[in-house]
Enzyme design. Structure first.
Site, PDB file in Angstrom:
ATOM      1  N   GLU A   4      75.635  62.276  39.633  1.00  0.00           N
ATOM      2  CA  GLU A   4      76.214  62.772  38.377  1.00  0.00           C
ATOM      3  C   GLU A   4      75.632  64.145  38.068  1.00  0.00           C
ATOM      4  O   GLU A   4      74.414  64.315  38.042  1.00  0.00           O
ATOM      5  CB  GLU A   4      75.893  61.810  37.228  1.00  0.00           C
ATOM      6  N   ASN A   6      75.576  54.618  34.114  1.00  0.00           N
ATOM      7  CA  ASN A   6      74.652  53.696  33.445  1.00  0.00           C
ATOM      8  C   ASN A   6      75.198  53.222  32.100  1.00  0.00           C
ATOM      9  O   ASN A   6      74.938  52.096  31.677  1.00  0.00           O
ATOM     10  CB  ASN A   6      73.283  54.346  33.263  1.00  0.00           C
ATOM     11  N   HIS A  49      71.718  63.528  38.561  1.00  0.00           N
ATOM     12  CA  HIS A  49      71.324  62.118  38.527  1.00  0.00           C
ATOM     13  C   HIS A  49      71.761  61.400  39.786  1.00  0.00           C
ATOM     14  O   HIS A  49      72.951  61.136  39.992  1.00  0.00           O
ATOM     15  CB  HIS A  49      71.923  61.438  37.285  1.00  0.00           C
ATOM     16  N   SER A  91      68.083  59.154  34.001  1.00  0.00           N
ATOM     17  CA  SER A  91      69.217  58.245  34.156  1.00  0.00           C
ATOM     18  C   SER A  91      69.926  57.961  32.844  1.00  0.00           C
ATOM     19  O   SER A  91      71.002  57.375  32.852  1.00  0.00           O
ATOM     20  CB  SER A  91      68.744  56.929  34.785  1.00  0.00           C
TER      21      SER A  91
END
Length: 685
Positions: A456, A494, A444, A423
């Site tokens: 992602e 993130n 991800h 992540s």
């Protein structure tokens, strides 16, 4: 040439007379793979119906000539153009007039529905006397306009409540939920269900013989639309909607209810009220931004097209919540999946969760064992050698991940891909020591895997374009939206989310109650508050991401996220975090009635995310602003009605938002200093 249509040439409609005297009208929009209503389609249909009114057949059946469903609704591209030109009212009026001409035909009319029937397609079907639906599982009937910030405006909001009764009608229109043929039959929206091969014959027979709808359905349609019923039901509907959406954010459902509540009289009066309110809604920022989000979604879907993924077998290493759910979702979507972990109990727990997913998603009891059989326990990791794609989803530790790659990579097939679900760890760091870095990338997912639509696809300097294209195609195959991102720390989602969560934890450490923090974020438009989100993700996960991202972003971590949480206090999964959790819901403590939240709290939470979006765009984490907005909306749930952080900036005013950041910097410190990129031309578009 069909009688009554002599001399007319059609680009989008094909007419064929049956021996029984029923005319079958097939919709086949020229130059498109899917049927949608553009203005030229409606004009052509209007001319055709005008002629049929003069020389009516014994019955009329409307079907699709496309393999891909019945009708997807209005052409949203054209809809957006009309909005920009200020001519949306003309479009709404034309649709109403054409469908009313269909409703007024002096012969029985039947819609023969196979596959998806959405929006304007459903409104056309409602203008017919009867509706027959294919029993095929692909048949879905819905009115999803509320998702675009409007509601059905071609007569659908007028006809549906009187056909199926107000409660069932508003459940469809307020949620945008699509119904199966069986469910549509259950509420009276569909009159008959037929096997696909018998659909047209069934529709033609219905046109010739007619059908008396059950008294209960007819009574429901009348009783629930009387003036007293409307006054009684409308407040209840508003109360239900208010639990899901704020009026200032999403006005469409409230406008729909209020227009229905106060409008009586004849059909034309109700159509005029519908038209007026839908035109007004179409001009709102919410409708424009939700339409923008629709196009962003279509763009992401398109990234997975045009390339073969060449993946049949998937091997997942790591049977924790993420890895286990990634494996289960791939099996549900048709892939052969093996799941590995260091101990069998971890795999068993993941398989149990998978069974819950299959129970929920696979409605046919006979098909569920077949789906479950595609997911297999693999403690020894034998599936690595057979897999076309290996997904690593182990602990967020670069050394542990590289150690796993050193064991697994030599066993991979020549064309197999290796992907990590990290992540936040930079891909360049993970790719060190790989023998085939060109076939390695990030994949991800977001938690919960079954609900979050985004994945992602994370690149690094050594990855092959072929690898990225295959992974994007794989995402499409599992019904996920791929967004390509750079492999820098935190990638896109993130990286932007962490400053938002960090500021929430900082505010909490200052003594601002957690429910107050969450309420401020929800008031802005977030689907849940940041404190609740940290608990949902897990304090252990948040702390791990913090260790990775804080140095990169130059941010200090407050005590609550500075160290791993105590055992049993990781958040929702343990039943205790910032909040205590019961039955999957947080128990939020009461806030003193005299407590006044700081007036800059909303800006403190939201602007760090926006600030980081500016920096990420400037650095090229994604190719352009639209991809950034798409990634953040679908990866975090960022207020869809605002269109994404960059769109929010542009609508609010870039200089205005920067000034608000600088005010926060002066009051709270340099963590609010504008990041590089505020003067980048890409930001202004």
């Amino acid at each position: 040439m069909v009688a009554g249509l002599d001399g007319l040439r059609f680009s989008h409609w094909k007419a064929e007379s049956r021996e029984d005297g029923v005319l079958v009208l097939a919709f086949d929009r020229a130059g498109e793979s899917v049927n949608t209503f553009a203005q030229d389609v409606l004009i052509e249909l209007d001319a055709l119906l005008e002629r049929l009114a003069l020389e009516p057949p014994k019955g009329l059946v409307i079907r699709s000539a496309k393999a891909k469903g019945f009708i997807a609704g209005a052409d949203i591209r054209e809809f957006a153009e009309f909005d920009a030109k200020g001519t949306i009212g003309d479009s709404i009026r034309r649709g109403q007039q054409v469908f009313q001409r269909l409703a007024d035909l002096p012969c029985p009319t039947v819609a023969a529905i196979h596959g998806f029937c959405m929006g304007g397609g459903t409104e056309l079907a409602l203008a017919c006397d009867y509706r027959v639906a294919s029993s095929d599982a692909s048949t879905r009937i819905g009115l999803p306009e509320v998702k675009l910030g409007i509601y059905p405006g071609w007569g659908g909001s007028v006809r549906l409540p009187r056909l199926v009764g107000a409660p069932a009608a508003f459940d469809m229109m307020l949620t945008g939920r699509a119904l199966s043929a069986k469910a549509a039959r259950g509420i009276g929206l569909v009159d008959k269900i037929a096997e696909p091969a018998l659909l047209i014959d069934t529709a033609a027979t219905l046109a010739l013989r007619g059908l008396q709808r059950p008294f209960k359905q007819r009574a429901l349609g009348w009783l629930t639309n009387t003036w007293p019923a409307r006054q009684l039901l409308a407040p209840q509907m508003v109360k239900q909607v208010s639990r899901k959406a704020r009026k200032e954010h999403y006005p469409a459902p409230y406008t729909l209810i209020e227009t229905w509540r106060r409008t009586g009289g004849g059909l034309q009066n109700r159509l005029a009220a519908e038209r007026k309110s839908v035109v007004r809604l179409a001009g709102t920022a919410t409708a424009r931004n939700l339409t923008r989000v629709f196009f962003l979604q279509e763009r992401l879907k398109g990234l997975g097209g045009g390339h073969a993924h060449a993946i049949e077998a998937v091997h997942v290493v790591g049977a924790g919540v993420m890895g286990g759910d990634i494996a289960a979702w791939a099996a549900y979507k048709g892939f052969q999946v093996t799941l590995q972990d260091r101990e069998q109990p971890y795999i068993d727990q993941a398989l149990a969760r998978a069974q819950s997913l299959f129970q929920k998603k696979v409605k046919d009891d006979d098909k569920r064992p077949e789906v479950a059989a595609r997911l297999k326990s693999d403690l020894a990791g034998d599936g690595v050698a057979r897999a076309d794609l290996v997904i690593e989803a182990i602990v967020e530790d670069a050394q542990a991940k590289r150690g796993l790659y050193a064991q697994a990579e030599p066993r991979l097939k020549p064309g197999a891909l290796l992907a990590t679900n990290t992540s936040s760890i930079p891909l360049a760091e993970l790719a060190q020591g790989l023998q085939r870095p060109a076939q390695f990338a990030g994949l991800h997912y977001f938690n919960p895997v079954a609900l979050m639509p985004l994945v992602e696809i994370v690149r690094h300097d050594g990855v092959a374009e072929e690898t990225l294209a295959r992974l994007a195609a794989f995402c499409k195959a599992i019904d996920k939206l791929p967004v390509p991102v750079a492999g820098s720390p935190g990638f896109l989602v993130n990286r932007l989310l962490f400053p938002y969560l960090l500021e929430a934890a900082t505010a909490y450490a200052e003594g601002i109650p957690a429910p107050v923090i969450d309420k401020a974020a929800v008031r802005f438009g977030m689907p849940m508050g940041p404190i609740e989100l940290i608990d949902t993700v897990g304090l252990d996960v948040a702390a791990g991401v913090g260790r990775e991202l804080a140095p990169f972003l130059g941010l200090a971590i407050p005590p609550a996220l500075a160290t791993p949480p105590e055992p049993g206090k990781r958040g929702k999964k343990d039943g205790q975090g910032f909040y205590a959790w019961e039955d999957g819901k947080p128990k939020k403590p009461e806030v003193p009635k005299d407590y006044v939240a700081p007036d800059d709290l909303e800006d403190r939470l939201v602007l760090p995310l926006v600030n980081e979006a500016v920096a990420a765009l400037h650095e090229g984490v994604v190719a352009d602003a639209d991809l950034l907005d798409a990634g953040v909306v679908f990866g975090t749930g960022f207020a869809p009605f605002r269109g994404g952080p960059i769109q929010y900036l542009r609508e609010t005013g870039i200089d205005t938002v920067r000034a608000r950041l600088q005010a926060l910097q002066a009051r709270h410190g340099d963590r609010f200093a504008p990041r590089p990129g505020w003067d980048d031309p890409a930001l202004r578009g």
